[in-house]
Design an enzyme around this catalytic site. Structure first.
Site, PDB file in Angstrom:
ATOM      1  N   SER A 595       0.849  -1.194   0.000  1.00 58.54           N
ATOM      2  CA  SER A 595       0.000   0.000   0.000  1.00 58.54           C
ATOM      3  C   SER A 595       0.888   1.248   0.000  1.00 58.54           C
ATOM      4  O   SER A 595       1.639   1.470  -0.948  1.00 58.54           O
ATOM      5  CB  SER A 595      -0.954  -0.032   1.191  1.00 58.54           C
ATOM      6  OG  SER A 595      -1.976   0.913   1.026  1.00 58.54           O
ATOM      7  N   ASP A 670      -8.841  -4.532  -6.511  1.00 61.63           N
ATOM      8  CA  ASP A 670      -8.509  -3.619  -5.419  1.00 61.63           C
ATOM      9  C   ASP A 670      -9.371  -2.355  -5.503  1.00 61.63           C
ATOM     10  O   ASP A 670      -9.251  -1.582  -6.460  1.00 61.63           O
ATOM     11  CB  ASP A 670      -7.025  -3.246  -5.505  1.00 61.63           C
ATOM     12  CG  ASP A 670      -6.528  -2.497  -4.284  1.00 61.63           C
ATOM     13  OD1 ASP A 670      -7.346  -1.917  -3.559  1.00 61.63           O
ATOM     14  OD2 ASP A 670      -5.304  -2.506  -4.056  1.00 61.63           O
ATOM     15  N   HIS A 702      -7.682  -5.142  -1.658  1.00 65.56           N
ATOM     16  CA  HIS A 702      -6.394  -4.499  -1.397  1.00 65.56           C
ATOM     17  C   HIS A 702      -5.425  -5.420  -0.663  1.00 65.56           C
ATOM     18  O   HIS A 702      -4.211  -5.345  -0.860  1.00 65.56           O
ATOM     19  CB  HIS A 702      -6.613  -3.217  -0.595  1.00 65.56           C
ATOM     20  CG  HIS A 702      -5.399  -2.360  -0.462  1.00 65.56           C
ATOM     21  ND1 HIS A 702      -4.621  -1.978  -1.533  1.00 65.56           N
ATOM     22  CD2 HIS A 702      -4.809  -1.803   0.634  1.00 65.56           C
ATOM     23  CE1 HIS A 702      -3.614  -1.225  -1.111  1.00 65.56           C
ATOM     24  NE2 HIS A 702      -3.701  -1.118   0.195  1.00 65.56           N
TER      25      HIS A 702
END
Length: 725
Positions: A595, A670, A702
Site C-alpha cells: 500500500s 482492489d 487491497h
C-alpha cells in the site's frame, strides 16, 4: 563388579547427546503455515488469549460453547449459560436458527440476567436465570445492523433501503430511493475521519441519526468480475483527487412521531460531515463539519426535532489540515460539559468545553499523544485514557482527573496496553504485551493511590514459540534527516546470527500516516514474515519515518504536499545506519512494503537504484492523482492546486530509472489502490524499456484474504531468494 560390554565410543556418543541443552535438541523451524494468519497452524502459534466483556462491573468470559462470570478475586469461573440451552429454547420457540459460538456474547443491561447473542439470521436476548428467550429479532438479509439496548429497536439496511424494526417487531421502511447511487445508513467519506458506520442511536433509543450519501455524480471505476461465464462489469464509485466527490446529508428519524427531518447544514457540496454525537437528553445532534480543503473544522449543534442549526460550538483552522477523528463525549455527571479531542497544541489532547462553546480547561498536556478515551470513572470523576506519555513506542493506561488534570498510572509502565472499562469505570481489563512478554491480562481498579499494585492477573500466556529457533528482535533509534528527530527502528536477526558474517538485508517499509511498525509489544511488534525471512538467513530492518503516527502533528505534517519525499530521506538515513554495521552486506539490500509501503518501495527503488538490488511492492500507489479525494487531498491538496507536488511524487516519470529486480503485486479487484496505478506504471516501463515483474490475485481486494496470504508471502519470499541471496 561386572565389566560393561558397551564400546567406549558408544558411551562417548551417548554422553554427548545427554549433555546437549534441552532447548538445542528441541529447536524447530517455522513454516508460513505456522506464521501467516491464513496458515493452517497459525492459531497454535499465537499467544493464548482470554475473551471477556463486562456485565456492569462484573467481568464475563466468552467461550465457544458457553458464557459466564470471572471472579475478580481469584479468577474462578461460574458458568451462566450454554449454547445447548439457547439452541433448545430456539427450537421450542420455533425460531429456525442455531448459534454456534458465544465468543461475541454481550450483556447490555447491568443487573439484568440477559445475554445478547447474534448470528447472520437472528438476534436474541436469553435470560440465563429463567433459561428463556425474552426477545428476538430476525436479521436475515440485513446488513449495517445497529441495535439500541435502550429501546430495543434495530436499524438496518436491506435491499439498499434503510429500515427500523421496533422492539415489538414492527418494521418501518424509512427510505424508498436507496440505490447504488443513493446510499443510506452506511459509512461515508470512504471511512476517513474516524467514520466506521452510518447510523447513530440517541441515548434513549427513540431517535436515529443516519447518513444519506448521494454518489450519483461520482465517476465509476471499471472493476471486473471474472467469476461469471462472461466477465461482468462491476464498477466502483471512486472519487479521485481533484475530481467530483459525493454529497452527504444527515437525517434524524423519530420513533415516537414516525417522521424524518434532515439537519439543515447547508449545501453539502465539497464538505465532510463526521463524528456525530448526541446530547445526553437526546434533543441535540452534534457534528464536525469540514471543508474540502480540510483546513477549516467546525463543531455544530442541531435541534434533533426540527433539524435546525442551533449554534457553532467550536472552530479550528490550520494552514495544512485539521483532521477530526473523535466525536465529543459528555461527562456522565454533568450534561452541560463535554470532552473534545484536538491536536491544536501539536499533540492530540483532551479539552473540557461547555455546551455554549467555552473552553474550560485543557485536561491533558505534554509532548505525547492521547491515543484513546476508554470512558469515565463516574464516582472519582476521572477520564480513563490510553496514551504514549511514557515513550513514543509504548501505550499505557491512566486515570486523569477532570478537575485538575492529575494523572494516575493504571499499569506497570512498560509495554503496550489496551483497556476495556467496566460500566461504572471502576475496573479496567488491561491486555498487554512487552518485547519479551507474549500476553498478560490484568483486572485493575481505576482509583486509589497505586491502582497497578492492586491489579489481579487473570491470564499469563506462555510463549507459543518456545520450541522453535527464534530470531533476535532489537529496537533502537537513529536521527532523522533533519538531524534532530529520533526515529525508532526494529532489527530482526537470524537465530544463529554471527557478527563476523555479512547478511543480505531487507528493509520493510510502510511510512505513511495513521500507522506505525515499531512499538513495545511482543518482539517489538514484528510481523511474522520477518521471522520467516530471518530463518532463511536475512536481516530485516524496519524504521518508522516522519509522517507516521503517534508522534504529534508536526511529525506527521512534515510530509504535506510532497508524500514520499521526507519519508524517503529518513529511510535513507536508515540505510546509512545499516551500511555502518559490519554484518550488513550493502551489495545485497532489498526493500518490501504494501500500500503506502508499496509506494515507498518503488520510490526507493527508482530514486536509489544504486542501493536497492531487489524490491517487492504490494498494492502500490503510483500517482496520487489516482487516489481518493479525502485521503489524497488531505496530504497533497488537489492536482490543480499542487501540480508541482503531484509531479514530484509521481512514479510514472521514474519508470526509466528502474535498475534492480522489482516485483509488483496487486489484488485484481482492489477498490482502495485501484489497478490503474500498477497498469500505468507497467505501461511506462514498457515505453522506457525497463523490466519489472507483475503478479495479480484474481478477485482479491487491497489485501489478500485467507490462505491466499500464505501463497502471497511465499511468493514475496521466493523473489528475494531468487534475486537477493
Amino acid at each position: 563388579m561386572k565389566k560393561s560390554s558397551t564400546p567406549l565410543a558408544a558411551w562417548l556418543v551417548l554422553i554427548a547427546i545427554l549433555t546437549v541443552p534441552a532447548m538445542a535438541m528441541a529447536q524447530k523451524e517455522f513454516t508460513l503455515e505456522d506464521l501467516n494468519f491464513g496458515g493452517t497452524n497459525y492459531r497454535n502459534m499465537i499467544p493464548e488469549n482470554l475473551y471477556t466483556t463486562w456485565w456492569g462491573d462484573r467481568l464475563m468470559y466468552q467461550e465457544a460453547e458457553d458464557g459466564g462470570e470471572l471472579s475478580l478475586k481469584d479468577g474462578s469461573r461460574r458458568q451462566l449459560f450454554t449454547l445447548e440451552e439457547v439452541n433448545s429454547q430456539l427450537s421450542q420457540c420455533h425460531i429456525d436458527t442455531t448459534f454456534h459460538t458465544a465468543y461475541d456474547a454481550e450483556y447490555p443491561y447491568p443487573g439484568q440476567p440477559l445475554v445478547l447473542l447474534r448470528n447472520p439470521k437472528w438476534q436474541v436476548l436469553f435470560n440465563f436465570e429463567t433459561k428463556k428467550i425474552e426477545h428476538s429479532l430476525s436479521i436475515d438479509e440485513a446488513h449495517a445492523i445497529d441495535w439500541s439496548p435502550a429501546s430495543r429497536a434495530m436499524a438496518y439496511v436491506k435491499g439498499q433501503q434503510l429500515y427500523v424494526r421496533t422492539a415489538d417487531g414492527q418494521e418501518k421502511q424509512l427510505t424508498d430511493d436507496g440505490s447504488r447511487d443513493i446510499v443510506y445508513g452506511q459509512s461515508v467519506h470512504r471511512d476517513e475521519f474516524g467514520i466506521e458506520k452510518g447510523t447513530f442511536w440517541s441515548p434513549d433509543g427513540q431517535r436515529l441519526a443516519f447518513y444519506r450519501m448521494d454518489q450519483s455524480m461520482v465517476t465509476d471505476y471499471p472493476q471486473v468480475d471474472i467469476d461469471a461465464r462472461i466477465a461482468r462489469h462491476e464498477p466502483d464509485k471512486y472519487p479521485m483527487a481533484g475530481e467530483t466527490s459525493h454529497q452527504v446529508t444527515v437525517g434524524v428519524y423519530d420513533l415516537k412521531t414516525g417522521t424524518t427531518r434532515y439537519l439543515q447544514a447547508g449545501d453539502p457540496v465539497d464538505r465532510y460531515f463526521t463524528n456525530i454525537a448526541w446530547s445526553p437528553d437526546a434533543e441535540t445532534v452534534y457534528m464536525f463539519e469540514l471543508n474540502r480543503d480540510q483546513n477549516d473544522c467546525r463543531l455544530v449543534a442541531y435541534d434533533a426535532a426540527s433539524g435546525q442549526k442551533k449554534a457553532e460550538i467550536y472552530r479550528e483552522v490550520h494552514p495544512k489540515y485539521v483532521e477530526p477523528l473523535h466525536p465529543i463525549c459528555f461527562l456522565p455527571w454533568d450534561n452541560s460539559k463535554f470532552i473534545l479531542q484536538s491536536q491544536k497544541d501539536g499533540y492530540n489532547h483532551l479539552y473540557l468545553y461547555d455546551t455554549q462553546g467555552k473552553e474550560l480547561r485543557q485536561i491533558t498536556k505534554g509532548k505525547y499523544v492521547v491515543m484513546d478515551v476508554l470512558g469515565f470513572n463516574k464516582k472519582q470523576k476521572t477520564v480513563i485514557i490510553q496514551s504514549n506519555e511514557k515513550s513514543p513506542i509504548q501505550s499505557n493506561l491512566y486515570a486523569v482527573s477532570i478537575a485538575n488534570g492529575h494523572s494516575t498510572p493504571l499499569d506497570n509502565g512498560h509495554g503496550y496496553h489496551y483497556g476495556e472499562l467496566s460500566a461504572s469505570g471502576t475496573y479496567v481489563v488491561d491486555r498487554y504485551s512487552e518485547p519479551d512478554v507474549p500476553r498478560n491480562i490484568n483486572v485493575t481498579p481505576t482509583s486509589g493511590a497505586h491502582p497497578a499494585a492492586a491489579a489481579k492477573r487473570i491470564l499469563t500466556a506462555g510463549d507459543p514459540w518456545a520450541d522453535y529457533a527464534i530470531p533476535s528482535y532489537e529496537c533502537g533509534t537513529i536521527k532523522a534527516a533533519d538531524g534532530t528527530t529520533d526515529l525508532y527502528y526494529r532489527m530482526v536477526k537470524p537465530a544463529d546470527f554471527d557478527s563476523t558474517k555479512k547478511y543480505p538485508t531487507v528493509v520493510y517499509v510502510y511510512g505513511g500516516p495513521h500507522a506505525h511498525n515499531v512499538d513495545a509489544r511482543w518482539h517489538y511488534g514484528s510481523r511474522s514474515w520477518e521471522t520467516y525471512m530471518a530463518q532463511k538467513g536475512y536481516l530485516l530492518f524496519i524504521l518508522d519515518n516522519r509522517g507516521s503516527e503517534n508522534r504529534g502533528r508536526d511529525f506527521e505534517q512534515v510530509t504535506f504536499r510532497q508524500l514520499g519525499q521526507v519519508e524517503m530521506e529518513d529511510q535513507m538515513c536508515g540505510v546509512d545506519f545499516l551500511k555502518s554495521l559490519p554484518y550488513v552486506d550493502a551489495d545485497r539490500m532489498g526493500v518490501h512494503g504494501w500500500s503506502f509501503g508499496g509506494f515507498m518501495t518503488i520510490t526507493l527503488m527508482v530514486n536509489h537504484p544504486e542501493v536497492f538490488k531487489v524490491g517487492v511492492a504490494g498494492g502500490p500507489v503510483i500517482d496520487w492523482k489516482w487516489y481518493e479525494v479525502m485521503y489524497g487531498e488531505r496530504y497533497m491538496d488537489t492536482p490543480q492546486d499542487n501540480p508541482e507536488g503531484y509531479a514530484k511524487t509521481s512514479l510514472i516519470g521514474k519508470a526509466k530509472d528502474l535498475k534492480g529486480k522489482l516485483q509488483i503485486i496487486t489484488g485484481y479487484n482492489d477498490p482502495t489502490v485501484v489497478p490503474q496505478h500498477c497498469l500505468s506504471f507497467l505501461a511506462a516501463c514498457i515505453e522506457e524499456g525497463t523490466q519489472p515483474d507483475f503478479f495479480v490475485y484474481p478477485g482479491e481486494p487491497h489485501n489478500m484474504r485467507g490462505h491466499q496470504s500464505v501463497h502471497l508471502h511465499e511468493r514475496i519470499t521466493q523473489y528475494f531468494e531468487d534475486y537477493l541471496k
